[in-house]
Design a protein around this motif. Structure first.
Motif, short mmCIF file in Angstrom:
data_model
loop_
_atom_site.label_atom_id
_atom_site.label_comp_id
_atom_site.label_asym_id
_atom_site.label_seq_id
_atom_site.Cartn_x
_atom_site.Cartn_y
_atom_site.Cartn_z
N MET A 1 -74.34 -0.59 -6.14
CA MET A 1 -74.01 0.82 -6.25
C MET A 1 -72.89 1.02 -7.28
O MET A 1 -72.95 1.92 -8.09
CB MET A 1 -73.61 1.36 -4.89
CG MET A 1 -73.34 2.83 -4.92
SD MET A 1 -73.13 3.55 -3.30
CE MET A 1 -71.50 3.01 -2.89
N ALA A 2 -71.90 0.15 -7.25
CA ALA A 2 -70.77 0.29 -8.16
C ALA A 2 -71.21 0.17 -9.61
O ALA A 2 -70.65 0.85 -10.48
CB ALA A 2 -69.70 -0.75 -7.83
N PHE A 3 -72.22 -0.69 -9.88
CA PHE A 3 -72.61 -0.81 -11.28
C PHE A 3 -73.34 0.43 -11.76
O PHE A 3 -73.24 0.79 -12.93
CB PHE A 3 -73.37 -2.10 -11.59
CG PHE A 3 -74.65 -2.36 -10.86
CD1 PHE A 3 -74.69 -3.32 -9.86
CD2 PHE A 3 -75.82 -1.71 -11.20
CE1 PHE A 3 -75.88 -3.59 -9.20
CE2 PHE A 3 -77.00 -1.99 -10.56
CZ PHE A 3 -77.03 -2.93 -9.54
N PHE A 4 -74.05 1.16 -10.91
CA PHE A 4 -74.63 2.44 -11.31
C PHE A 4 -73.51 3.41 -11.69
O PHE A 4 -73.58 4.10 -12.70
CB PHE A 4 -75.44 3.04 -10.17
CG PHE A 4 -76.90 2.69 -10.18
CD1 PHE A 4 -77.34 1.42 -10.50
CD2 PHE A 4 -77.84 3.63 -9.84
CE1 PHE A 4 -78.68 1.09 -10.48
CE2 PHE A 4 -79.19 3.33 -9.83
CZ PHE A 4 -79.61 2.06 -10.15
N GLU A 5 -72.50 3.47 -10.84
CA GLU A 5 -71.40 4.40 -11.08
C GLU A 5 -70.63 4.06 -12.34
O GLU A 5 -70.21 4.95 -13.07
CB GLU A 5 -70.49 4.41 -9.86
CG GLU A 5 -71.17 5.01 -8.64
CD GLU A 5 -70.43 4.79 -7.33
OE1 GLU A 5 -69.47 3.98 -7.30
OE2 GLU A 5 -70.82 5.42 -6.33
N SER A 6 -70.45 2.76 -12.63
CA SER A 6 -69.70 2.39 -13.83
C SER A 6 -70.52 2.54 -15.10
O SER A 6 -70.00 2.89 -16.15
CB SER A 6 -69.16 0.95 -13.71
OG SER A 6 -70.22 0.02 -13.73
N GLU A 7 -71.83 2.29 -15.02
CA GLU A 7 -72.68 2.38 -16.21
C GLU A 7 -73.04 3.82 -16.57
O GLU A 7 -73.16 4.16 -17.73
CB GLU A 7 -73.95 1.56 -16.01
CG GLU A 7 -74.84 1.49 -17.22
CD GLU A 7 -74.28 0.66 -18.37
OE1 GLU A 7 -74.91 0.68 -19.45
OE2 GLU A 7 -73.23 0.01 -18.23
N TRP A 8 -73.20 4.67 -15.58
CA TRP A 8 -73.59 6.06 -15.81
C TRP A 8 -72.62 7.01 -15.11
O TRP A 8 -72.99 7.75 -14.19
CB TRP A 8 -75.02 6.28 -15.31
CG TRP A 8 -76.01 5.43 -16.04
CD1 TRP A 8 -76.41 5.54 -17.35
CD2 TRP A 8 -76.71 4.30 -15.52
NE1 TRP A 8 -77.32 4.55 -17.65
CE2 TRP A 8 -77.52 3.77 -16.55
CE3 TRP A 8 -76.73 3.67 -14.26
CZ2 TRP A 8 -78.34 2.66 -16.37
CZ3 TRP A 8 -77.55 2.56 -14.09
CH2 TRP A 8 -78.34 2.08 -15.13
N PRO A 9 -71.34 7.02 -15.53
CA PRO A 9 -70.34 7.83 -14.83
C PRO A 9 -70.61 9.34 -14.88
O PRO A 9 -70.26 10.05 -13.94
CB PRO A 9 -69.03 7.47 -15.53
CG PRO A 9 -69.43 6.94 -16.87
CD PRO A 9 -70.77 6.30 -16.67
N ALA A 10 -71.23 9.83 -15.95
CA ALA A 10 -71.51 11.26 -16.04
C ALA A 10 -72.51 11.69 -14.96
O ALA A 10 -72.47 12.83 -14.48
CB ALA A 10 -72.04 11.63 -17.42
N HIS A 11 -73.37 10.78 -14.56
CA HIS A 11 -74.37 11.11 -13.55
C HIS A 11 -73.93 10.71 -12.14
O HIS A 11 -74.08 11.48 -11.20
CB HIS A 11 -75.70 10.43 -13.88
CG HIS A 11 -76.82 10.85 -12.98
ND1 HIS A 11 -77.41 12.08 -13.05
CD2 HIS A 11 -77.44 10.20 -11.95
CE1 HIS A 11 -78.34 12.18 -12.12
NE2 HIS A 11 -78.38 11.05 -11.45
N TYR A 12 -73.38 9.48 -12.02
CA TYR A 12 -73.03 8.97 -10.70
C TYR A 12 -71.54 9.02 -10.37
O TYR A 12 -71.15 8.69 -9.26
CB TYR A 12 -73.51 7.52 -10.54
CG TYR A 12 -75.01 7.40 -10.49
CD1 TYR A 12 -75.74 7.95 -9.45
CD2 TYR A 12 -75.71 6.73 -11.49
CE1 TYR A 12 -77.12 7.84 -9.39
CE2 TYR A 12 -77.08 6.61 -11.44
CZ TYR A 12 -77.78 7.16 -10.39
OH TYR A 12 -79.14 7.05 -10.34
N GLY A 13 -70.73 9.43 -11.32
CA GLY A 13 -69.29 9.50 -11.07
C GLY A 13 -68.93 10.65 -10.14
O GLY A 13 -69.80 11.41 -9.69
#
Length: 147
Positions: A1-13
């Motif tokens: 989950m953390a890698f989604f948030e770090s790779e796509w912060p505009a979407h998952y941040g």
């Protein structure tokens, strides 16, 4: 989950519209979309790619899509992305897809090396995205490829 948030912060941040945990949980399918593949290196999750019906909202007529590809930074350049992409292609063919699509602003070389063709470029979600496609081969029970 953390890698989604770090790779796509505009979407998952924190201020983005996405829910990384819900999306990851939705990829738990094995025989119907969406399907997610996780790459492990020495027992550690090190990469992910999804096969899903929809990806780029302005192209709803296209699908399925190879999407959400990610390899942890210290594992990049070792072929993990290529292995994930090959797994997605095989999975798509095995569930009956004859063509696969992918949209990216970054992974051009990965797709081109794997035999994908450029289809179009567009401004999408604040980036210039290229949509690629690939005709898939079916694999019979003996492991032979055919169209």
């Amino acid at each position: 989950m953390a890698f989604f948030e770090s790779e796509w912060p505009a979407h998952y941040g924190p201020s983005g519209p996405g829910d990384a945990l819900a999306d990851l949980q939705s990829y738990a399918g094995k025989h119907e979309l969406p399907i997610g593949l996780v790459a492990y290196v020495n027992g550690v999750p090190s990469g992910f790619m999804a096969l899903k019906q929809e990806s780029i909202a302005v192209r709803p007529e296209l699908g399925p899509w190879a999407a959400a590809g990610y390899v942890v930074p210290n594992m990049r350049g070792r072929g993990l992305g290529s292995q994930l992409l090959a797994g997605i292609e095989t999975t798509a063919a095995n569930i009956g897809a004859s063509k696969l699509y992918s949209g990216t602003s970054k992974a051009h070389n990965l797709l081109l090396r794997a035999g994908w063709a450029k289809r179009e470029m567009m401004a999408y979600d604040g980036e210039i995205v290229t949509i690629y496609s690939k005709q898939l081969s079916k694999i019979d029970q003996r492991g032979y490829h055919y169209q």
